[in-house]
Scaffold this motif. Sequence first.
Motif, short mmCIF file in Angstrom:
data_model
loop_
_atom_site.label_atom_id
_atom_site.label_comp_id
_atom_site.label_asym_id
_atom_site.label_seq_id
_atom_site.Cartn_x
_atom_site.Cartn_y
_atom_site.Cartn_z
N PHE A 179 70.24 -76.77 -52.15
CA PHE A 179 70.57 -75.97 -50.97
C PHE A 179 70.48 -76.80 -49.67
CE2 PHE A 179 68.52 -72.79 -53.91
CZ PHE A 179 69.69 -72.13 -54.26
N HIS A 180 69.95 -78.00 -49.78
CA HIS A 180 69.68 -78.81 -48.59
C HIS A 180 70.91 -78.99 -47.69
CE1 HIS A 180 67.50 -81.84 -46.23
NE2 HIS A 180 68.63 -82.53 -46.23
N PRO A 181 72.10 -79.30 -48.24
CA PRO A 181 73.26 -79.45 -47.36
C PRO A 181 73.58 -78.20 -46.55
CG PRO A 181 73.71 -80.38 -49.53
CD PRO A 181 72.42 -79.63 -49.64
N LEU A 182 73.27 -77.03 -47.09
CA LEU A 182 73.50 -75.79 -46.35
C LEU A 182 72.57 -75.69 -45.16
CD1 LEU A 182 73.82 -73.25 -49.33
CD2 LEU A 182 75.61 -74.60 -48.22
N PHE A 183 71.33 -76.13 -45.34
CA PHE A 183 70.38 -76.10 -44.23
C PHE A 183 70.82 -77.05 -43.12
CE2 PHE A 183 67.03 -75.47 -47.82
CZ PHE A 183 67.46 -74.18 -48.01
N VAL A 184 71.23 -78.26 -43.51
CA VAL A 184 71.68 -79.24 -42.51
C VAL A 184 72.91 -78.72 -41.78
CG1 VAL A 184 72.58 -81.56 -42.18
CG2 VAL A 184 70.68 -81.18 -43.76
N GLN A 185 73.85 -78.16 -42.53
CA GLN A 185 75.06 -77.63 -41.92
C GLN A 185 74.71 -76.55 -40.89
OE1 GLN A 185 77.66 -75.69 -44.71
NE2 GLN A 185 79.26 -75.24 -43.21
N GLY A 186 73.86 -75.62 -41.27
CA GLY A 186 73.49 -74.54 -40.37
C GLY A 186 72.77 -75.05 -39.13
N ALA A 187 71.84 -75.98 -39.32
CA ALA A 187 71.08 -76.51 -38.19
C ALA A 187 71.99 -77.27 -37.23
CB ALA A 187 69.97 -77.42 -38.69
N PHE A 221 53.26 -83.53 -40.19
CA PHE A 221 52.84 -82.83 -38.97
C PHE A 221 53.84 -81.74 -38.59
CE2 PHE A 221 52.19 -82.26 -34.37
CZ PHE A 221 50.86 -81.88 -34.41
N THR A 222 55.12 -82.01 -38.75
CA THR A 222 56.12 -80.98 -38.50
C THR A 222 55.88 -79.78 -39.40
OG1 THR A 222 57.71 -82.73 -37.95
CG2 THR A 222 58.60 -80.54 -38.34
N LYS A 223 55.59 -80.03 -40.67
CA LYS A 223 55.28 -78.94 -41.58
C LYS A 223 54.01 -78.21 -41.15
CE LYS A 223 54.42 -77.91 -46.48
NZ LYS A 223 54.32 -78.46 -47.86
N PRO A 236 61.74 -73.92 -57.27
CA PRO A 236 61.63 -75.05 -56.33
C PRO A 236 62.46 -76.27 -56.73
CG PRO A 236 59.48 -74.05 -56.68
CD PRO A 236 60.41 -73.36 -57.61
N SER A 237 62.69 -76.46 -58.04
CA SER A 237 63.48 -77.61 -58.46
C SER A 237 64.93 -77.53 -57.99
CB SER A 237 63.45 -77.74 -59.99
OG SER A 237 64.08 -76.62 -60.61
N ARG A 238 65.37 -76.31 -57.61
CA ARG A 238 66.75 -76.14 -57.16
C ARG A 238 66.89 -76.26 -55.64
NH1 ARG A 238 69.75 -71.34 -60.31
NH2 ARG A 238 71.46 -72.48 -59.35
N THR A 239 65.78 -76.33 -54.94
CA THR A 239 65.83 -76.36 -53.48
C THR A 239 66.66 -77.52 -52.94
OG1 THR A 239 63.71 -75.21 -53.33
CG2 THR A 239 64.43 -76.40 -51.38
N PRO A 240 66.56 -78.75 -53.48
CA PRO A 240 67.41 -79.82 -52.94
C PRO A 240 68.90 -79.51 -52.98
CG PRO A 240 65.67 -80.75 -54.32
CD PRO A 240 65.61 -79.26 -54.49
N PHE A 257 62.50 -72.43 -50.81
CA PHE A 257 63.76 -72.37 -50.08
C PHE A 257 63.48 -72.26 -48.58
CE2 PHE A 257 67.28 -70.19 -48.11
CZ PHE A 257 68.43 -70.51 -48.82
N ALA A 258 62.61 -71.29 -48.21
CA ALA A 258 62.34 -71.04 -46.80
C ALA A 258 61.66 -72.22 -46.13
CB ALA A 258 61.47 -69.78 -46.68
N MET A 259 60.69 -72.82 -46.81
CA MET A 259 59.95 -73.92 -46.19
C MET A 259 60.87 -75.12 -45.96
SD MET A 259 56.80 -74.11 -45.16
CE MET A 259 56.65 -75.28 -43.83
N ALA A 260 61.71 -75.43 -46.94
CA ALA A 260 62.65 -76.54 -46.76
C ALA A 260 63.63 -76.25 -45.64
CB ALA A 260 63.39 -76.81 -48.07
N GLU A 261 64.12 -75.01 -45.60
CA GLU A 261 65.07 -74.64 -44.54
C GLU A 261 64.44 -74.78 -43.15
OE1 GLU A 261 68.01 -70.86 -43.65
OE2 GLU A 261 65.99 -70.44 -44.38
#
Length: 449
Positions: A121-129, A310-312, A115-119, A402-406
């Motif tokens: 990957f954050h730019p990849l999630f934003v890019q994909g979205a 609430f989104t979560k 989980p400490s590495r999830t941030p 990873f999945a929850m943040a994505e």
Amino acid sequence: MTTSTDFLPPRPAAPARFPRGMRALYASATDLLSLFPETAFRHRMMPFSAISQRVLIVNEPEMVRRVFITGRAEFEAKSRHFRQALEPVIGDSMFLNSGEIWLTRRALMAKLLHPSRTPGFHPLFVQGAEEVAASWTGRVDVAAGFAAATALAVMRALFGQAARPEDAARLARSFTAYEGAVLAVDFAHVFGLPEKLTGWQFHTARKHARAIRRLCSACISSAGPEVGGLFGELRAALGEDGRPLLDPNQLINEVAMLLLAGSETSANVLTWTVYLLALHEPTRERVLEELHSVLGGRAPEASELNALPFTKAVIQEAMRLYPPVPYLSREAARAERIAGIQVKPGETVMALPWLLHRNEHLWEAPHAFRPERFLPDAPQKPPQFGYLPFSIGPRVCAGASFAMAEMLVFMAVLLPRLDFAIPPGAAPVPRARLTLRPRGGMPLMVTPR
């Protein structure tokens, strides 16, 4: 207790009683959900006998704990039919393995996906979205779209920006086709044939499995020696003897596992989440209000995801009602007793989140859509060992963070920009095979806000 104001999202019609004999076998092979009458949502345990084999379904938290946590040595291995259904695609990967091999590879995956590495990957999630938000309009099969988008996010995490959208779309299509063709029940095993005659799959399923593995192999071949990302770390991992931990075939197995496990869960949950929000305006408006208040129309920073409770909660409730993995199965290593019932070596014990997440003894208004039950200040917490969206115990999904943040990022980016509506006459029905998908996809009308 269900109230008159509760929203009850669609679910398959339940049979009047449990099917028996060949009808039960057919239902197991085509759609598990068609097996269970209304009474199944309150049974604690359900034994099923099919010709020469028996399956025991546990549907109560303490029994789940007994099988998947305290009894992990006795029930360590995935069930035979589950292994044989996925082996053509992911080989001897960590997902299907057990014993020392599993321990070694699990430690590696836990490190890669900590989980400490999830941030990171954050730019990849934003890019994909943002790519999805810019490309979706009109009538869209969001199930296929999310499958491709989440597969691309995992490809980028593995191989960097060299990952190609067309490869991600091919992977998503191939696995959808494989899941539709795979024989989910090993009939030869059920009828007691010798092991050498069991485990076969139809030609069509094998063809799609080969296509998936060829794609994974091509991605690996195109990754130069300097490639970083998760694949670079996988390839560089060493065993205790100082040699590479994974040989070339094992690398393909683990990459295939990461691509499928890392995209399927998120894609299915996102699909059902936007469907629920399209159906239920009050929840949709509350999510939009939270997103506007926190983000004001921009994409979230990694540190802001915790400010979207609430989104979560909506995503968590979607996973409760439509669990992405419809069943967890284990094979008994030796004779055991569970709640007074004798389990023989080799028999299968299963927990079905579809039933457990709607168990009438565990959840108030179990079939109602109530995201509030997952808010931090909810008066009643989800039952321990009664909510299993990412599995449970030592085999809990290493990529859950990873999945929850994505999923949170995709919702935070897409919902303020796109409006989702149900097309006239569309009535998606969940179907449980290897995963829980809408039968025939999820066509929605998508318009910019």
